[in-house]
Design a protein around this motif. Sequence first.
Motif, PDB file in Angstrom:
ATOM      1  N   GLU A 171     -20.350 -10.975 -26.321  1.00 32.86           N
ATOM      2  CA  GLU A 171     -19.018 -11.528 -26.055  1.00 32.86           C
ATOM      3  C   GLU A 171     -17.920 -10.519 -26.390  1.00 32.86           C
ATOM      4  OE1 GLU A 171     -18.998 -15.263 -28.159  1.00 32.86           O
ATOM      5  OE2 GLU A 171     -20.381 -16.174 -26.705  1.00 32.86           O
ATOM      6  N   PHE A 172     -18.112  -9.722 -27.439  1.00 28.74           N
ATOM      7  CA  PHE A 172     -17.147  -8.668 -27.736  1.00 28.74           C
ATOM      8  C   PHE A 172     -17.161  -7.605 -26.631  1.00 28.74           C
ATOM      9  CE2 PHE A 172     -17.266 -10.103 -32.275  1.00 28.74           C
ATOM     10  CZ  PHE A 172     -15.895 -10.303 -32.426  1.00 28.74           C
ATOM     11  N   PHE A 173     -18.351  -7.267 -26.123  1.00 32.22           N
ATOM     12  CA  PHE A 173     -18.430  -6.317 -25.001  1.00 32.22           C
ATOM     13  C   PHE A 173     -17.653  -6.853 -23.800  1.00 32.22           C
ATOM     14  CE2 PHE A 173     -22.730  -4.826 -26.786  1.00 32.22           C
ATOM     15  CZ  PHE A 173     -22.157  -3.752 -27.446  1.00 32.22           C
ATOM     16  N   ALA A 174     -17.801  -8.135 -23.516  1.00 32.99           N
ATOM     17  CA  ALA A 174     -17.088  -8.745 -22.386  1.00 32.99           C
ATOM     18  C   ALA A 174     -15.578  -8.676 -22.606  1.00 32.99           C
ATOM     19  CB  ALA A 174     -17.544 -10.187 -22.182  1.00 32.99           C
ATOM     20  N   SER A 175     -15.130  -8.939 -23.818  1.00 34.42           N
ATOM     21  CA  SER A 175     -13.695  -8.868 -24.119  1.00 34.42           C
ATOM     22  C   SER A 175     -13.153  -7.454 -23.955  1.00 34.42           C
ATOM     23  CB  SER A 175     -13.410  -9.370 -25.536  1.00 34.42           C
ATOM     24  OG  SER A 175     -13.628 -10.757 -25.610  1.00 34.42           O
ATOM     25  N   ALA A 176     -14.015  -6.475 -24.167  1.00 37.11           N
ATOM     26  CA  ALA A 176     -13.608  -5.069 -24.028  1.00 37.11           C
ATOM     27  C   ALA A 176     -13.830  -4.585 -22.602  1.00 37.11           C
ATOM     28  CB  ALA A 176     -14.393  -4.205 -25.012  1.00 37.11           C
ATOM     29  N   THR A 182      -9.070  -9.396 -27.883  1.00 38.68           N
ATOM     30  CA  THR A 182     -10.185 -10.328 -27.962  1.00 38.68           C
ATOM     31  C   THR A 182      -9.644 -11.741 -27.758  1.00 38.68           C
ATOM     32  OG1 THR A 182      -9.993 -10.560 -30.359  1.00 38.68           O
ATOM     33  CG2 THR A 182     -11.472  -8.827 -29.544  1.00 38.68           C
ATOM     34  N   THR A 183     -10.540 -12.671 -27.486  1.00 39.00           N
ATOM     35  CA  THR A 183     -10.125 -14.055 -27.266  1.00 39.00           C
ATOM     36  C   THR A 183      -9.981 -14.821 -28.570  1.00 39.00           C
ATOM     37  OG1 THR A 183     -12.380 -14.904 -27.113  1.00 39.00           O
ATOM     38  CG2 THR A 183     -11.374 -14.089 -25.065  1.00 39.00           C
ATOM     39  N   GLY A 184     -10.640 -14.313 -29.620  1.00 39.08           N
ATOM     40  CA  GLY A 184     -10.657 -15.035 -30.881  1.00 39.08           C
ATOM     41  C   GLY A 184     -11.819 -16.004 -30.960  1.00 39.08           C
ATOM     42  N   SER A 185     -12.547 -16.162 -29.854  1.00 34.76           N
ATOM     43  CA  SER A 185     -13.685 -17.098 -29.859  1.00 34.76           C
ATOM     44  C   SER A 185     -15.031 -16.383 -29.728  1.00 34.76           C
ATOM     45  CB  SER A 185     -13.522 -18.118 -28.736  1.00 34.76           C
ATOM     46  OG  SER A 185     -13.540 -17.469 -27.475  1.00 34.76           O
ATOM     47  N   GLU A 186     -15.036 -15.056 -29.764  1.00 32.73           N
ATOM     48  CA  GLU A 186     -16.290 -14.314 -29.664  1.00 32.73           C
ATOM     49  C   GLU A 186     -17.164 -14.629 -30.880  1.00 32.73           C
ATOM     50  OE1 GLU A 186     -13.071 -11.944 -27.678  1.00 32.73           O
ATOM     51  OE2 GLU A 186     -13.295 -12.856 -29.643  1.00 32.73           O
ATOM     52  N   THR A 187     -18.454 -14.799 -30.618  1.00 33.31           N
ATOM     53  CA  THR A 187     -19.381 -15.078 -31.717  1.00 33.31           C
ATOM     54  C   THR A 187     -20.505 -14.052 -31.804  1.00 33.31           C
ATOM     55  OG1 THR A 187     -20.757 -16.522 -30.352  1.00 33.31           O
ATOM     56  CG2 THR A 187     -18.968 -17.567 -31.613  1.00 33.31           C
ATOM     57  N   ASN A 188     -20.536 -13.086 -30.869  1.00 30.36           N
ATOM     58  CA  ASN A 188     -21.637 -12.120 -30.873  1.00 30.36           C
ATOM     59  C   ASN A 188     -21.234 -10.846 -30.130  1.00 30.36           C
ATOM     60  OD1 ASN A 188     -21.997 -12.669 -28.061  1.00 30.36           O
ATOM     61  ND2 ASN A 188     -23.278 -14.416 -28.585  1.00 30.36           N
ATOM     62  N   ALA A 189     -22.082  -9.839 -30.219  1.00 25.64           N
ATOM     63  CA  ALA A 189     -21.804  -8.540 -29.597  1.00 25.64           C
ATOM     64  C   ALA A 189     -21.594  -8.650 -28.084  1.00 25.64           C
ATOM     65  CB  ALA A 189     -22.911  -7.540 -29.924  1.00 25.64           C
TER      66      ALA A 189
END
Length: 176
Positions: free
Chosen positions: A141-146, A132-139
């Motif tokens: 953004e977590f999907f994008a990181s994955a 993860t980037t450590g800057s995700e604030t919502n689902a």
Amino acid sequence: MLLITAGCVTACASAAEEVTPEARSDTVVRALRDAVVTPNEYRSAVRQFVSCLHRAGYTAEARGVSPVDGLSRPVDITPSGDPDVYNAEVQKCNVASIAHLEPVYVENNIQVMAPPLREHVRKCLSRAGVRTTGSETNAPEFFASADGDKGPVVTCITKSAHRLYPSLPLPITIRG
């Protein structure tokens, strides 16, 4: 139970037309006609949903704002009686009140996951090998990181939400 929904694919005005006339509440029609669901309209729709369930004989209670998106309002419903009748009544109340409004409301506002949940999800994803980037604030953004792999994200959000918020009603809705 878990519910995952994706972005709105139809215009809000056409969604208002999809609701049968006998099922439409004034709140649903008005909100979808102007393609804007305000916080007041959404809260009103949730109250209508709960009231409809009470009139049908079920115990139901809105439980504040979801820690998953910071926008939706989970409703805790106590099932009773014949499962087919229960499901039909819940569906009828849902369609008449929040089914078409909640996705529009959440998708047109910025989701912000509760900070403790975000941190737990981030740690869970790290253990699952997702960077993860450590800057995700919502689902989303977590999907994008994955890289779009929703499986580990959904698992981590669900497990973390249950651990941190044991009274959070099911199903947990994750939009992204």
